[in-house]
Scaffold this motif. Structure first.
Motif, PDB file in Angstrom:
ATOM      1  N   SER A 105      63.230  77.113  49.694  1.00  0.00           N
ATOM      2  CA  SER A 105      62.371  77.049  50.323  1.00  0.00           C
ATOM      3  C   SER A 105      60.524  77.924  51.553  1.00  0.00           C
ATOM      4  N   THR A 106      61.337  78.836  51.505  1.00  0.00           N
ATOM      5  CA  THR A 106      60.151  79.607  50.932  1.00  0.00           C
ATOM      6  C   THR A 106      59.410  79.918  49.997  1.00  0.00           C
ATOM      7  N   LEU A 107      60.288  80.399  49.583  1.00  0.00           N
ATOM      8  CA  LEU A 107      59.699  80.726  47.262  1.00  0.00           C
ATOM      9  C   LEU A 107      58.710  78.895  47.193  1.00  0.00           C
ATOM     10  N   MET A 108      59.423  78.404  47.496  1.00  0.00           N
ATOM     11  CA  MET A 108      58.404  76.912  47.637  1.00  0.00           C
ATOM     12  C   MET A 108      57.913  76.947  47.648  1.00  0.00           C
ATOM     13  N   SER A 109      57.135  77.005  48.699  1.00  0.00           N
ATOM     14  CA  SER A 109      55.835  76.686  50.100  1.00  0.00           C
ATOM     15  C   SER A 109      54.945  78.106  49.497  1.00  0.00           C
ATOM     16  N   LEU A 110      55.284  78.934  49.121  1.00  0.00           N
ATOM     17  CA  LEU A 110      54.247  80.064  48.026  1.00  0.00           C
ATOM     18  C   LEU A 110      53.477  79.800  46.911  1.00  0.00           C
ATOM     19  N   PHE A 111      55.009  78.568  46.661  1.00  0.00           N
ATOM     20  CA  PHE A 111      54.177  78.743  44.993  1.00  0.00           C
ATOM     21  C   PHE A 111      53.177  77.420  45.124  1.00  0.00           C
ATOM     22  N   VAL A 112      53.026  76.388  45.933  1.00  0.00           N
ATOM     23  CA  VAL A 112      52.619  74.939  45.914  1.00  0.00           C
ATOM     24  C   VAL A 112      51.604  75.002  46.335  1.00  0.00           C
ATOM     25  N   SER A 113      51.910  76.401  47.806  1.00  0.00           N
ATOM     26  CA  SER A 113      50.427  77.136  48.541  1.00  0.00           C
ATOM     27  C   SER A 113      49.049  77.649  47.210  1.00  0.00           C
ATOM     28  N   SER A 114      49.583  78.272  46.916  1.00  0.00           N
ATOM     29  CA  SER A 114      49.401  79.122  45.624  1.00  0.00           C
ATOM     30  C   SER A 114      48.152  78.230  45.060  1.00  0.00           C
TER      31      SER A 114
ATOM     32  N   GLY B 235      51.415  85.640  40.318  1.00  0.00           N
ATOM     33  CA  GLY B 235      50.290  85.515  39.484  1.00  0.00           C
ATOM     34  C   GLY B 235      50.058  84.859  39.164  1.00  0.00           C
ATOM     35  N   ALA B 236      51.227  84.324  38.114  1.00  0.00           N
ATOM     36  CA  ALA B 236      50.977  83.795  36.892  1.00  0.00           C
ATOM     37  C   ALA B 236      51.435  82.425  37.482  1.00  0.00           C
ATOM     38  N   ASN B 237      51.361  81.833  38.582  1.00  0.00           N
ATOM     39  CA  ASN B 237      50.971  80.467  38.858  1.00  0.00           C
ATOM     40  C   ASN B 237      49.583  80.401  39.288  1.00  0.00           C
TER      41      ASN B 237
ATOM     42  N   GLY C 237      53.688  70.851  32.321  1.00  0.00           N
ATOM     43  CA  GLY C 237      55.369  70.675  32.185  1.00  0.00           C
ATOM     44  C   GLY C 237      54.946  72.338  32.930  1.00  0.00           C
ATOM     45  N   PHE C 238      54.316  72.767  33.609  1.00  0.00           N
ATOM     46  CA  PHE C 238      53.710  74.067  34.324  1.00  0.00           C
ATOM     47  C   PHE C 238      55.180  73.791  35.196  1.00  0.00           C
ATOM     48  N   SER C 239      54.260  72.885  36.118  1.00  0.00           N
ATOM     49  CA  SER C 239      55.155  72.748  37.560  1.00  0.00           C
ATOM     50  C   SER C 239      56.610  72.652  37.623  1.00  0.00           C
ATOM     51  N   VAL C 240      56.765  72.130  36.577  1.00  0.00           N
ATOM     52  CA  VAL C 240      58.403  72.109  36.561  1.00  0.00           C
ATOM     53  C   VAL C 240      59.741  72.991  36.476  1.00  0.00           C
ATOM     54  N   LEU C 241      59.037  74.091  36.896  1.00  0.00           N
ATOM     55  CA  LEU C 241      59.030  75.359  36.178  1.00  0.00           C
ATOM     56  C   LEU C 241      59.750  76.002  37.152  1.00  0.00           C
ATOM     57  N   TRP C 242      59.683  76.244  38.457  1.00  0.00           N
ATOM     58  CA  TRP C 242      58.733  76.097  40.127  1.00  0.00           C
ATOM     59  C   TRP C 242      60.456  77.131  40.250  1.00  0.00           C
ATOM     60  N   PRO C 243      61.207  75.802  40.300  1.00  0.00           N
ATOM     61  CA  PRO C 243      62.716  76.268  41.155  1.00  0.00           C
ATOM     62  C   PRO C 243      63.586  77.325  39.987  1.00  0.00           C
ATOM     63  N   LYS C 244      63.546  76.989  38.606  1.00  0.00           N
ATOM     64  CA  LYS C 244      63.606  78.538  37.499  1.00  0.00           C
ATOM     65  C   LYS C 244      62.737  79.567  38.307  1.00  0.00           C
ATOM     66  N   PHE C 245      61.832  79.577  38.610  1.00  0.00           N
ATOM     67  CA  PHE C 245      61.339  81.077  38.696  1.00  0.00           C
ATOM     68  C   PHE C 245      62.065  81.087  39.809  1.00  0.00           C
ATOM     69  N   ILE C 246      62.211  80.592  41.052  1.00  0.00           N
ATOM     70  CA  ILE C 246      62.745  80.668  42.809  1.00  0.00           C
ATOM     71  C   ILE C 246      64.253  81.485  41.817  1.00  0.00           C
ATOM     72  N   GLY C 247      64.608  80.589  40.886  1.00  0.00           N
ATOM     73  CA  GLY C 247      66.073  80.713  41.028  1.00  0.00           C
ATOM     74  C   GLY C 247      66.225  82.751  40.705  1.00  0.00           C
ATOM     75  N   VAL C 248      65.131  82.518  39.750  1.00  0.00           N
ATOM     76  CA  VAL C 248      65.373  84.042  38.976  1.00  0.00           C
ATOM     77  C   VAL C 248      65.456  85.395  40.388  1.00  0.00           C
ATOM     78  N   ILE C 249      64.137  84.670  41.062  1.00  0.00           N
ATOM     79  CA  ILE C 249      63.768  85.516  42.250  1.00  0.00           C
ATOM     80  C   ILE C 249      64.861  85.739  43.513  1.00  0.00           C
ATOM     81  N   SER C 250      65.713  84.965  43.617  1.00  0.00           N
ATOM     82  CA  SER C 250      66.358  84.506  44.632  1.00  0.00           C
ATOM     83  C   SER C 250      68.082  84.904  44.251  1.00  0.00           C
ATOM     84  N   LYS C 251      68.051  84.486  43.124  1.00  0.00           N
ATOM     85  CA  LYS C 251      68.906  84.339  42.477  1.00  0.00           C
ATOM     86  C   LYS C 251      70.181  83.430  43.734  1.00  0.00           C
ATOM     87  N   ASP C 252      69.558  82.202  43.406  1.00  0.00           N
ATOM     88  CA  ASP C 252      70.207  81.503  43.746  1.00  0.00           C
ATOM     89  C   ASP C 252      70.420  81.339  45.535  1.00  0.00           C
TER      90      ASP C 252
END
Length: 234
Positions: A164-173, A45-47, A143-158
């Motif tokens: 790739s699924t989460l990254m595509s969702l952030f890019v698409s949104s 939602g923040a994205n 600098g906001f978009s560079v935080l996406w990998p950190k968002f994904i790491g928190v959500i997916s627990k690495d």
């Protein structure tokens, strides 16, 4: 394009696949368990909210400069500075996310962008503050978009399978916010309650409502991201 294609064509003779073709393809289903994770929806939602606000200053800086009766090159220069200063912003905010609480980087990017919009763009009446705004906003918002990998790491627990699924969702949104912010900003410009009722950028034609919308969007995205639980440290 034809010359480039002609020069590149001989290279295909020596091109080989990196991995052998698999004889048996294993079907895999996409793990959607992250949809039950409230942290995903907070970041997602923040994205989207940030995307709605992020692109508007860059789109309207040239026309804003023109409506200030500045030269044609002034808007171009401001836009160039905004793009140039986004690079050090990417480096600094991304580096901070590796060493500090992730929420610090999110807040720095979004609140810094909001303050630049409210306090600099809103009070711009000549070239100097316009260029200052371009530099400050470009630095923080980039600098906001560079935080996406950190968002994904928190959500997916690495989990590498979810990356790739989460990254595509952030890019698409982000793309969705970019596209929809266009017609929305046009409506805001046509119906600004601040037109001729305020000074500086706030009262210039319909830019007042655009400035308020962009700044509030940045603040809203910072509030949504800041509600992430404590375990979201970088």
């Amino acid at each position: 394009a034809a010359i480039f294609g002609g020069l590149a064509l001989p290279a295909f003779i020596y091109a080989k696949p990196r991995l052998p073709v698999a004889q048996i393809s294993a079907s895999s289903t996409v793990d959607t368990s992250f949809l039950k994770n409230p942290v995903f929806w907070i970041f997602f939602g923040a994205n989207i909210i940030q995307a709605f606000a992020n692109f508007l200053p860059g789109i309207y800086l040239p026309s804003f400069a023109s409506d200030l009766k500045l030269s044609t090159t002034s808007g171009t220069l401001a836009l160039a500075l905004m793009n140039a200063t986004s690079m050090p912003g990417l480096i600094l905010i991304g580096g901070m996310s590796d060493k500090l609480d992730l929420r610090v980087s999110i807040t720095l990017s979004t609140v810094g962008s909001a303050l630049a919009i409210f306090l600099v763009w809103g009070f711009t009446a000549n070239l100097a503050p316009l260029l200052v705004f371009a530099c400050v906003y470009g630095f923080f918002s980039g600098g906001f978009s560079v935080l996406w990998p950190k968002f994904i790491g928190v959500i997916s627990k690495d989990d590498p399978h979810l990356y790739s699924t989460l990254m595509s969702l952030f890019v698409s949104s982000r793309g969705l916010g970019n596209v929809l912010s266009g017609p929305l900003s046009t409506a805001l410009l046509k119906h600004s309650p601040l037109y001729d009722k305020a000074r500086f950028g706030y009262g210039l034609k319909g830019y007042g409502s655009l400035i308020l919308f962009s700044g509030c969007g940045m603040l809203a995205s910072s509030v949504a991201a800041a509600r992430a639980p404590k375990e979201t440290h970088g």
